[in-house]
Design a protein around this motif. Structure first.
Motif, PDB file in Angstrom:
ATOM      1  N   VAL A  10     -21.844 -17.674  32.826  1.00 51.24           N
ATOM      2  CA  VAL A  10     -22.181 -19.014  32.356  1.00 51.24           C
ATOM      3  C   VAL A  10     -21.348 -19.235  31.088  1.00 51.24           C
ATOM      4  CG1 VAL A  10     -24.570 -19.044  33.219  1.00 51.24           C
ATOM      5  CG2 VAL A  10     -24.098 -18.073  30.970  1.00 51.24           C
ATOM      6  N   MET A  11     -21.590 -20.386  30.428  1.00 47.57           N
ATOM      7  CA  MET A  11     -20.887 -20.621  29.175  1.00 47.57           C
ATOM      8  C   MET A  11     -21.673 -19.925  28.052  1.00 47.57           C
ATOM      9  SD  MET A  11     -19.542 -24.284  27.861  1.00 47.57           S
ATOM     10  CE  MET A  11     -21.098 -24.784  27.188  1.00 47.57           C
ATOM     11  N   SER A  12     -21.350 -18.686  27.757  1.00 45.45           N
ATOM     12  CA  SER A  12     -22.102 -17.946  26.732  1.00 45.45           C
ATOM     13  C   SER A  12     -21.195 -16.875  26.110  1.00 45.45           C
ATOM     14  CB  SER A  12     -23.326 -17.271  27.360  1.00 45.45           C
ATOM     15  OG  SER A  12     -22.945 -16.069  27.975  1.00 45.45           O
ATOM     16  N   PRO A  13     -21.552 -16.422  24.897  1.00 41.56           N
ATOM     17  CA  PRO A  13     -20.673 -15.478  24.183  1.00 41.56           C
ATOM     18  C   PRO A  13     -20.397 -14.199  24.972  1.00 41.56           C
ATOM     19  CG  PRO A  13     -22.563 -16.101  22.808  1.00 41.56           C
ATOM     20  CD  PRO A  13     -22.750 -16.789  24.103  1.00 41.56           C
ATOM     21  N   ASN A  14     -21.400 -13.664  25.660  1.00 46.86           N
ATOM     22  CA  ASN A  14     -21.183 -12.397  26.374  1.00 46.86           C
ATOM     23  C   ASN A  14     -20.212 -12.565  27.544  1.00 46.86           C
ATOM     24  OD1 ASN A  14     -22.865 -10.823  24.741  1.00 46.86           O
ATOM     25  ND2 ASN A  14     -24.676 -11.594  25.799  1.00 46.86           N
ATOM     26  N   VAL A  15     -20.140 -13.764  28.062  1.00 54.35           N
ATOM     27  CA  VAL A  15     -19.213 -14.046  29.164  1.00 54.35           C
ATOM     28  C   VAL A  15     -17.841 -14.385  28.595  1.00 54.35           C
ATOM     29  CG1 VAL A  15     -18.775 -15.562  31.128  1.00 54.35           C
ATOM     30  CG2 VAL A  15     -21.119 -14.789  30.650  1.00 54.35           C
ATOM     31  N   ILE A  16     -17.819 -15.162  27.523  1.00 60.86           N
ATOM     32  CA  ILE A  16     -16.534 -15.563  26.924  1.00 60.86           C
ATOM     33  C   ILE A  16     -15.741 -14.331  26.491  1.00 60.86           C
ATOM     34  CG2 ILE A  16     -15.491 -16.720  24.898  1.00 60.86           C
ATOM     35  CD1 ILE A  16     -17.716 -18.863  25.240  1.00 60.86           C
ATOM     36  N   MET A 100     -20.426  -0.983  19.736  1.00 53.99           N
ATOM     37  CA  MET A 100     -21.873  -0.717  19.852  1.00 53.99           C
ATOM     38  C   MET A 100     -22.677  -1.559  18.855  1.00 53.99           C
ATOM     39  SD  MET A 100     -22.217   1.678  22.199  1.00 53.99           S
ATOM     40  CE  MET A 100     -21.006   2.634  23.094  1.00 53.99           C
ATOM     41  N   VAL A 101     -22.128  -1.747  17.657  1.00 53.07           N
ATOM     42  CA  VAL A 101     -22.830  -2.595  16.671  1.00 53.07           C
ATOM     43  C   VAL A 101     -22.998  -3.998  17.246  1.00 53.07           C
ATOM     44  CG1 VAL A 101     -22.643  -3.737  14.411  1.00 53.07           C
ATOM     45  CG2 VAL A 101     -22.113  -1.298  14.628  1.00 53.07           C
ATOM     46  N   GLN A 102     -21.933  -4.489  17.873  1.00 53.88           N
ATOM     47  CA  GLN A 102     -22.056  -5.833  18.465  1.00 53.88           C
ATOM     48  C   GLN A 102     -23.097  -5.834  19.580  1.00 53.88           C
ATOM     49  OE1 GLN A 102     -21.017  -7.291  21.782  1.00 53.88           O
ATOM     50  NE2 GLN A 102     -22.354  -8.823  20.893  1.00 53.88           N
ATOM     51  N   MET A 103     -23.003  -4.848  20.479  1.00 54.07           N
ATOM     52  CA  MET A 103     -23.871  -4.840  21.650  1.00 54.07           C
ATOM     53  C   MET A 103     -25.336  -4.603  21.275  1.00 54.07           C
ATOM     54  SD  MET A 103     -22.098  -5.466  24.346  1.00 54.07           S
ATOM     55  CE  MET A 103     -23.193  -4.928  25.650  1.00 54.07           C
ATOM     56  N   ALA A 104     -25.559  -3.700  20.310  1.00 55.35           N
ATOM     57  CA  ALA A 104     -26.938  -3.309  20.001  1.00 55.35           C
ATOM     58  C   ALA A 104     -27.595  -4.209  18.962  1.00 55.35           C
ATOM     59  CB  ALA A 104     -26.962  -1.860  19.515  1.00 55.35           C
ATOM     60  N   SER A 158      -8.770  -5.133  18.599  1.00 58.53           N
ATOM     61  CA  SER A 158      -9.327  -4.273  19.650  1.00 58.53           C
ATOM     62  C   SER A 158     -10.494  -4.957  20.364  1.00 58.53           C
ATOM     63  CB  SER A 158      -9.842  -2.966  19.034  1.00 58.53           C
ATOM     64  OG  SER A 158     -11.055  -3.223  18.338  1.00 58.53           O
ATOM     65  N   ILE A 159     -11.070  -4.236  21.316  1.00 59.00           N
ATOM     66  CA  ILE A 159     -12.237  -4.777  22.028  1.00 59.00           C
ATOM     67  C   ILE A 159     -13.429  -4.980  21.086  1.00 59.00           C
ATOM     68  CG2 ILE A 159     -11.645  -4.053  24.376  1.00 59.00           C
ATOM     69  CD1 ILE A 159     -13.429  -1.581  24.002  1.00 59.00           C
ATOM     70  N   ALA A 160     -13.443  -4.329  19.943  1.00 63.05           N
ATOM     71  CA  ALA A 160     -14.524  -4.575  18.978  1.00 63.05           C
ATOM     72  C   ALA A 160     -14.409  -5.994  18.414  1.00 63.05           C
ATOM     73  CB  ALA A 160     -14.477  -3.540  17.860  1.00 63.05           C
ATOM     74  N   ASP A 161     -13.181  -6.449  18.169  1.00 64.53           N
ATOM     75  CA  ASP A 161     -12.986  -7.834  17.701  1.00 64.53           C
ATOM     76  C   ASP A 161     -13.328  -8.825  18.809  1.00 64.53           C
ATOM     77  OD1 ASP A 161     -11.599  -7.385  14.999  1.00 64.53           O
ATOM     78  OD2 ASP A 161     -10.398  -6.169  16.362  1.00 64.53           O
ATOM     79  N   ILE A 162     -12.889  -8.509  20.017  1.00 63.74           N
ATOM     80  CA  ILE A 162     -13.121  -9.430  21.144  1.00 63.74           C
ATOM     81  C   ILE A 162     -14.626  -9.588  21.379  1.00 63.74           C
ATOM     82  CG2 ILE A 162     -12.832  -9.692  23.660  1.00 63.74           C
ATOM     83  CD1 ILE A 162     -10.050  -8.394  23.332  1.00 63.74           C
ATOM     84  N   ALA A 163     -15.370  -8.479  21.268  1.00 63.35           N
ATOM     85  CA  ALA A 163     -16.818  -8.527  21.495  1.00 63.35           C
ATOM     86  C   ALA A 163     -17.534  -9.327  20.408  1.00 63.35           C
ATOM     87  CB  ALA A 163     -17.375  -7.109  21.550  1.00 63.35           C
ATOM     88  N   THR A 164     -17.051  -9.197  19.181  1.00 62.09           N
ATOM     89  CA  THR A 164     -17.769  -9.792  18.047  1.00 62.09           C
ATOM     90  C   THR A 164     -17.437 -11.268  17.843  1.00 62.09           C
ATOM     91  OG1 THR A 164     -17.642  -7.595  17.026  1.00 62.09           O
ATOM     92  CG2 THR A 164     -18.334  -9.391  15.601  1.00 62.09           C
TER      93      THR A 164
END
Ligand SMILES: N[C@@H](CCC(=O)N[C@@H](CS)C(=O)NCC(=O)O)C(=O)O
Length: 246
Positions: A10-16, A100-104, A158-164
């Motif tokens: 959907v249109m949401s941060p975890n998908v973006i 992990m900080v982003q995810m948790a 990195s993927i840490a930036d992309i996740a956050t």
């Protein structure tokens, strides 16, 4: 014919964040909208993709089975491509730490703050106060991290930036000013200007926005209760506000 990579969402941060990763890697992919407010995530077909009933889910033929949890998806794509995560050593684990900080913390806590802000004003002062304080602390953490280094996990994007990043864009929605977080502003602007990020956001907006809005507008009280995990034994809330603001 080879199977395409499919991103369910959907249109949401975890998908973006997953769309950003796919664009950074210049992979071709299809988007499939999941009507969350209509309960599509609880159907047997969707639960086969992710038993937790959540998006994003990535179907990548190179993996051969569906993969859920945005952090795991980013990690898979990074490992597969050998990009956006250091291959070994302490730097690799620093990226994992901040992923992990982003995810948790960042995702779940900002998500809770967003939820309490949608409720009728004054109905849940404790929830609003608690998650507001946690959200401000996390925004400060992001700011402090990038105050003396270029990127969240060091000197490489990195993927840490992309996740956050997509969560850091919630700041204004939470009625905070980016001017109070100058380092985060520099970091956020740098990511927002990346061609892959511009492409990912445009595609999600183009392909998901109208479907997401339509299912929210059409959601019944029962649909909303199910989505928000509300049961009959919980105190009644006025959820009209949620529908209007979503
Ligand atoms: N930790 C998960 C969170 C996924 C998540 O919360 N997804 C939301 C949309 S952003 C969802 O699918 N909600 C549907 C539901 O909970 O019923 C991830 O990062 O992938």
């Amino acid at each position: 014919m080879t199977q395409p990579i499919v991103l369910h969402g959907v249109m949401s941060p975890n998908v973006i964040k997953v769309a950003i990763m796919l664009e950074e890697l210049e992979l071709a992919y299809e988007l499939r909208h999941v009507a969350l407010f209509a309960g599509e995530q609880f159907t047997p077909e969707f639960l086969k993709l992710n038993p937790a009933g959540k998006v994003p889910v990535l179907e990548d033929p190179r993996l051969g089975r569906p993969l859920a949890e945005s952090g795991a998806i980013l990690f898979w794509l990074a490992e597969q491509s050998g990009m956006l995560i250091p291959q070994s050593g302490a730097d690799r684990y620093e990226v994992m730490q901040w992923l992990m900080v982003q995810m948790a913390s960042i995702g779940p806590m900002l998500g809770q703050f967003t939820h309490f802000r949608l409720l009728a004003e004054g109905s849940e002062p404790y929830g609003l106060g608690r998650y507001g304080a946690i959200a401000r602390k996390l925004y400060q953490l992001i700011n402090d991290r990038v105050a003396d280094r270029e990127w969240i996990a060091g000197e490489a994007y990195s993927i840490a930036d992309i996740a956050t990043f997509p969560w850091a864009e919630y700041l204004e929605r939470h009625d905070l000013s980016i001017d109070a977080y100058p380092a985060m502003k520099r970091w956020r602007d740098a990511i927002a200007a990346r061609p892959a990020v511009i492409r990912a956001k445009a595609r999600i907006m183009h392909e998901f926005a109208s479907d997401s809005m339509k299912t929210i507008a059409a959601a019944s009280q029962t649909d909303l209760d199910k989505f928000f995990g509300r049961t009959k034994d919980m105190p009644t809330q006025d959820f009209a506000a949620v529908k209007q603001q979503s």
